[in-house]
Design an enzyme around this catalytic site. Structure first.
Site, PDB file in Angstrom:
ATOM      1  N   GLY A 256     -28.196 -16.737  16.629  1.00  0.00           N
ATOM      2  CA  GLY A 256     -28.416 -18.071  15.949  1.00  0.00           C
ATOM      3  C   GLY A 256     -27.118 -18.737  15.786  1.00  0.00           C
ATOM      4  O   GLY A 256     -27.412 -20.012  16.193  1.00  0.00           O
ATOM      5  N   ALA A 257     -26.030 -18.100  15.712  1.00  0.00           N
ATOM      6  CA  ALA A 257     -24.669 -18.748  15.413  1.00  0.00           C
ATOM      7  C   ALA A 257     -23.647 -17.812  15.820  1.00  0.00           C
ATOM      8  O   ALA A 257     -23.759 -16.643  15.658  1.00  0.00           O
ATOM      9  CB  ALA A 257     -24.611 -19.494  14.376  1.00  0.00           C
ATOM     10  N   MET A 258     -22.631 -18.358  16.191  1.00  0.00           N
ATOM     11  CA  MET A 258     -21.113 -17.303  16.273  1.00  0.00           C
ATOM     12  C   MET A 258     -19.953 -18.105  15.291  1.00  0.00           C
ATOM     13  O   MET A 258     -19.791 -19.350  15.725  1.00  0.00           O
ATOM     14  CB  MET A 258     -21.010 -17.076  17.772  1.00  0.00           C
ATOM     15  CG  MET A 258     -19.748 -16.377  17.754  1.00  0.00           C
ATOM     16  SD  MET A 258     -20.049 -14.576  17.429  1.00  0.00           S
ATOM     17  CE  MET A 258     -18.412 -14.264  17.296  1.00  0.00           C
ATOM     18  N   GLU A 259     -19.425 -17.342  14.825  1.00  0.00           N
ATOM     19  CA  GLU A 259     -18.463 -17.705  13.874  1.00  0.00           C
ATOM     20  C   GLU A 259     -16.960 -17.906  14.139  1.00  0.00           C
ATOM     21  O   GLU A 259     -15.930 -17.585  13.562  1.00  0.00           O
ATOM     22  CB  GLU A 259     -18.218 -16.723  12.612  1.00  0.00           C
ATOM     23  CG  GLU A 259     -17.769 -15.402  12.867  1.00  0.00           C
ATOM     24  CD  GLU A 259     -18.939 -14.339  13.193  1.00  0.00           C
ATOM     25  OE1 GLU A 259     -19.927 -14.545  13.577  1.00  0.00           O
ATOM     26  OE2 GLU A 259     -18.439 -13.001  13.055  1.00  0.00           O
ATOM     27  N   HIS A 290     -23.311 -19.276   6.058  1.00  0.00           N
ATOM     28  CA  HIS A 290     -23.076 -17.879   6.553  1.00  0.00           C
ATOM     29  C   HIS A 290     -21.940 -17.993   7.422  1.00  0.00           C
ATOM     30  O   HIS A 290     -20.871 -17.039   7.122  1.00  0.00           O
ATOM     31  CB  HIS A 290     -24.317 -17.301   7.181  1.00  0.00           C
ATOM     32  CG  HIS A 290     -23.979 -16.033   8.138  1.00  0.00           C
ATOM     33  ND1 HIS A 290     -24.689 -14.970   7.662  1.00  0.00           N
ATOM     34  CD2 HIS A 290     -23.325 -15.616   9.234  1.00  0.00           C
ATOM     35  CE1 HIS A 290     -24.700 -13.861   8.464  1.00  0.00           C
ATOM     36  NE2 HIS A 290     -23.481 -14.408   9.273  1.00  0.00           N
ATOM     37  N   GLU A 291     -21.850 -18.946   8.463  1.00  0.00           N
ATOM     38  CA  GLU A 291     -20.802 -18.944   9.533  1.00  0.00           C
ATOM     39  C   GLU A 291     -19.656 -19.314   8.744  1.00  0.00           C
ATOM     40  O   GLU A 291     -18.365 -19.163   9.174  1.00  0.00           O
ATOM     41  CB  GLU A 291     -21.029 -20.079  10.623  1.00  0.00           C
ATOM     42  CG  GLU A 291     -22.460 -19.613  11.270  1.00  0.00           C
ATOM     43  CD  GLU A 291     -22.569 -18.379  11.969  1.00  0.00           C
ATOM     44  OE1 GLU A 291     -21.391 -17.635  11.948  1.00  0.00           O
ATOM     45  OE2 GLU A 291     -23.558 -17.601  11.546  1.00  0.00           O
ATOM     46  N   HIS A 294     -17.714 -16.501   7.032  1.00  0.00           N
ATOM     47  CA  HIS A 294     -17.253 -15.787   7.976  1.00  0.00           C
ATOM     48  C   HIS A 294     -15.789 -16.271   8.322  1.00  0.00           C
ATOM     49  O   HIS A 294     -14.963 -15.464   8.707  1.00  0.00           O
ATOM     50  CB  HIS A 294     -17.819 -15.936   9.424  1.00  0.00           C
ATOM     51  CG  HIS A 294     -19.063 -14.888   9.719  1.00  0.00           C
ATOM     52  ND1 HIS A 294     -18.819 -13.452   9.578  1.00  0.00           N
ATOM     53  CD2 HIS A 294     -20.255 -14.946  10.081  1.00  0.00           C
ATOM     54  CE1 HIS A 294     -19.669 -12.869   9.693  1.00  0.00           C
ATOM     55  NE2 HIS A 294     -20.807 -13.560  10.286  1.00  0.00           N
TER      56      HIS A 294
HETATM   57 ZN   LIG Z   1     -22.684 -13.209  10.910  1.00  0.00          ZN
END
Ligand SMILES: [Zn+2]
Length: 830
Positions: A256-259, A290-291, A294
């Site tokens: 989905g995504a990367m922090e 969410h990110e 992080h």
């Molecule tokens: Zn995560």
């Protein structure tokens, strides 16, 4: 060379202290390779010792340690030995690396819309060595200073802010000390939108061909980002520590995504080229939050080793949902958590491969990969919600702030977190952790009732059949004139194995009793028979969104446990979904009905009738006065379940823009879903697919055409798709995924049953194709619908083989568990 082992990482962390990386990337060397020159300065606690550096070059030109050339032919797999270290060292590595087509390392993508080239780096969990030479483990943090050479018209974004860019030459400020898995650079002729909030420079970036989408979505993205920063700054003493905050939307991203600190990367489907439901906007807002969480959990303080993955993911997950609900317009995120996200975790927690939330014994990074699952995310977040319910916000955040203060820019483990919370709260946090974080599996909370002849409740006991304490609410409802009216709610503390009487709800005259109402805990529930009957009659009349979500999730669980006929689930759907007003519930129910009930559990005439039931429900929702988001979810389901002459004529009409239900539009994604449905029914041919591909070239068309081609019935097309799936490098990660999604959607029972058996003869080959491809082949392509004894036998035989990598073994084992479940459901009801 196998992935890094924990024991090796422990030794290297004790020995080395990395002062900093200076990385130069040359992105002008053509379509296959890029130049990567790294200087690493590092200390060694025991001079004279040996160690090794990680790198996966296409060509290693030069390696110089403390002025002495090293033998480049000594490179052993992805490791180069570093002999005789001094107290202070400088290592120079001059190499060429390969671009990736699987999203692992520096991914290179040519946009079919305009042939522009884009790059982005994914370094987690252990892929940094595909980009630059490094000590690739989370507890060797260091500042990274990037410079790069790129084509003149490109924009580069990375973790650090750019300090200079002219003539294709880019320089970025040194980052704060970060783990290597968090490095990224995004490059290409990007379209960018800039902003600022509370002194933090903000940037949004996407491919040029998505400029209109980025401009359209930017206000909402900035709004969520700003609200989330404000809330995080209220909760945490430490301000956002990484300078600028960029969010880049990239193609063919696996997650989905990367922090990445300062430069979060999202899959660019989140820019919504097609109309999106409110639930999709809500999930995106949650991912943005969410990110951002992080930046503290994972980036500022990082788990020492991957067995504490939950210290990153469970916290980000819990805060992502909470901050979106508290601080943005998406106040209903917890409903989506209950009805969508938790199912992922409950499924994982009931398979043979389940593991404790924390300290799960991960020895290698390869093993860690498979724990990016519903347990580390949904269950961990649920456990933390229980912890917050038990300790209260004040003690919880006081503990967290102490934890951050103690480990700024460092690493931590479970005991560090527990010590901080115990000190702040004075409670037995260790005992809580033993029962919640060190155990696996789901508890069941059962309502036991006694009733008078007219159904009136005379006694109510809630039973905890599990081994953990639960702090829950039990909801009581009365049914009056078809409406479900709250009668009362009781807070109940349920110790392990405890039975607790709840007289308050008896006195309140409750008829329907719902354990874990409000969904504060992680548990299965079982209603008494009378309550379940009331649910089947009145589910849509329950007012509270989360209560309905809990009950729909319960029905899903009953199907999976072979306690409810899957056809009865569809009956519940057909009766109650048309009145549902929450997007995430409508999506979750339609998806489960299609993918699990019809796609797996039903066969023959029951399957045909099941598909028709979904189609009727979707059309009832479309004809009603629901929100556009719900009607869009219904339109998707109607498209994917269309069958019979009349519906197919209607579908063809929709695809040409005719009689599209009012207020809705057919975007590229839905258009290709419709074409895939037609293809699977033999109502589309290759020239038509080619014509569609040429009509509006782009990423959706590329993926959609791959899915359609694989969905075409006919032995020649199936054979061609099969050949491509099992040919290394024939397709990118996402084209392969689309092909796998289309493959099983057509073909005769006999023909596809034979492919299901052949699948297990070939699947071992996936072990040599990296984690991403092996996950796609081991999971997305798994023949879930072919739950025959022969296929199960073949699956078990494959699992007994020695050749499988940890991630491939885990994927196959989990899908095989699901296959057994499907067999149990069929055995119970057919
Ligand atoms: Zn995560």
């Amino acid at each position: 060379m196998p992935a890094l082992q924990r024991a090796e990482a422990t030794v290297r962390a004790r020995l080395l202290e990395v002062r900093g990386y200076t990385v130069h990337l040359d992105l002008t060397r053509g379509p296959e390779r890029f130049g990567s020159t790294t200087v690493i300065r590092f200390g060694c606690a025991e001079p004279g010792s040996d160690s090794f550096v990680d790198l996966e070059p296409a060509a290693l030109h030069r390696a110089v340690l403390n002025g002495q050339p090293l033998d480049v032919t000594a490179l052993d797999g992805n490791r180069l030995a570093l002999p005789g270290l001094r107290a202070e060292n400088e290592l120079l590595i001059d190499a060429e690396m390969r671009y990736s087509r699987t999203g692992e390392g520096l991914h290179r993508y040519t946009d079919p819309a305009d042939d522009a080239v884009y790059l982005y780096a994914t370094c987690g969990p252990d892929l940094a060595a595909k980009v630059f030479a490094c000590f690739d483990q989370p507890d060797l943090k260091a500042p990274i200073t990037l410079t790069a050479t790129a084509p003149d018209d490109w924009t580069l974004v990375s973790n650090g802010a750019p300090v200079k860019s002219e003539g294709g030459r880019w320089e970025f400020v040194a980052t704060k000390p970060i783990s290597t898995y968090l490095f990224t650079v995004v490059a290409g002729p990007l379209h960018s939108v800039y902003g600022e909030h509370d002194g933090i420079p903000l940037g949004l970036h996407a491919r040029r061909s998505l400029a209109a989408e980025l401009d359209r979505e930017a206000p909402e993205l900035f709004e969520v980002t700003a609200a989330s920063f404000d809330r995080l700054h209220e909760l945490f003493d430490e301000r956002y520590p990484f300078g600028e905050y960029h969010q880049a939307f990239v193609p063919e991203f696996n997650w989905g995504a990367m922090e990445n600190p300062g430069c979060v990367v999202f899959r660019d489907e989140m820019l919504f080229r097609s109309p999106a439901t409110e639930a999709e906007h809500e999930r995106r807002a949650m991912v943005v939050c969410h990110e951002m969480a992080h930046m503290w959990f994972g980036d500022l303080v990082t788990m020492r080793w991957w067995d504490d993955l939950w210290l990153n993911e469970s916290f980000a997950e819990m805060l992502g949902y909470r901050i979106a609900a508290e601080s943005t317009r998406f106040t209903g995120t917890w409903t989506g958590f209950s009805v969508q996200r938790k199912g992922w975790g409950y499924d994982a927690d009931q398979r043979a491969s389940t593991h404790p939330v924390a300290g799960n014994g991960t020895r290698s990074v390869a093993e860690a990969m498979v724990n990016f699952d519903g347990i580390s995310y949904a269950k961990g977040a649920s456990a933390l919600r229980q912890l917050v319910a038990w300790l209260g916000d004040e003690a919880f955040f006081a503990g967290l702030n102490a934890y951050f203060a103690d480990h700024l820019y460092g690493n931590a483990e479970l005991p560090d977190f527990l010590a901080a919370l115990a000190a702040a709260s004075g409670r037995d946090v260790h005992g809580w952790a033993e029962s919640w974080l060190r155990t696996s599996g789901v508890d069941t909370l059962r309502a036991e009732t006694e009733r008078a002849a007219d159904g009136a409740l005379t006694a109510l006991t809630v039973v905890n059949e599990g081994e953990r304490p639960h702090l829950i609410e039990v909801g009581g409802y009365r049914v009056e004139d078809g409406r479900v009216v709250p009668a009362g709610r009781a807070a109940v503390e349920l110790g392990p194995g405890r039975r607790v009487a709840v007289p308050a709800l008896v006195e309140a005259g409750a008829q329907l009793v719902v354990p874990n109402d409000g969904d504060l805990t992680w548990a299965k529930i079982r209603l008494d028979a009378h309550s379940w009957r009331l649910v089947t009659e009145s589910l849509s009349a329950v007012e509270d969104d989360v209560t309905r979500a809990v009950l729909w999730a319960h029905a899903r669980d009953l199907v999976r446990d072979a306690e409810l006929d899957p056809a009865a689930y569809l009956g519940l759907m057909e009766r109650h979904l048309p009145a549902e007003n929450v997007d995430s519930i409508v999506e979750a129910v339609l998806t489960f009905a299609h993918v699990h009930v019809v796609g797996r559990h039903l066969t023959g005439a029951r399957r045909t009738e099941g598909l028709a039931a979904i189609s009727r429900t979707a059309r009832a929702l479309l004809a009603g006065d629901s929100s556009d988001g719900i009607r869009l979810a219904a339109l998707r389901a109607a498209v994917e379940t269309s069958g019979g002459e009349r519906q197919l004529a209607e579908l063809r009409g929709w695809l040409t823009g005719e009689s599209v239900p009012a207020g809705l539009a057919i975007g590229p994604e839905l258009r290709w879903a419709g074409l895939a449905r037609l293809a699977s029914l033999g109502e589309l041919d290759e020239p038509q697919i080619a014509a569609e591909l040429a009509r509006e070239p782009g990423t959706e068309a590329e993926f959609g055409a791959a899915r359609c081609r694989a969905a075409l019935p006919g032995s020649a097309t199936k054979a061609a798709a099969w050949q491509d799936l099992f040919t290394p490098d024939a397709m990118s990660n996402r084209v392969l995924e689309a092909t796998a999604r289309g493959f099983w959607t057509s073909g005769s029972e006999d023909e596809m049953g034979a492919y299901a058996l052949r699948y297990f003869e070939r699947i071992g080959e996936a072990a040599h194709r990296g984690d991403i491809i092996s996950r796609l082949l081991g999971e997305t392509l798994y023949p879930v619908a072919h739950a025959t004894p022969e296929v199960l036998g073949a699956a078990e035989h494959a699992l007994a083989g020695a050749e499988l990598t940890p991630s491939l073994r885990r994927n196959l084992a989990d899908c095989t568990d699901d296959l057994r479940r499907t067999r149990a459901v069929r055995a119970a009801f057919e």
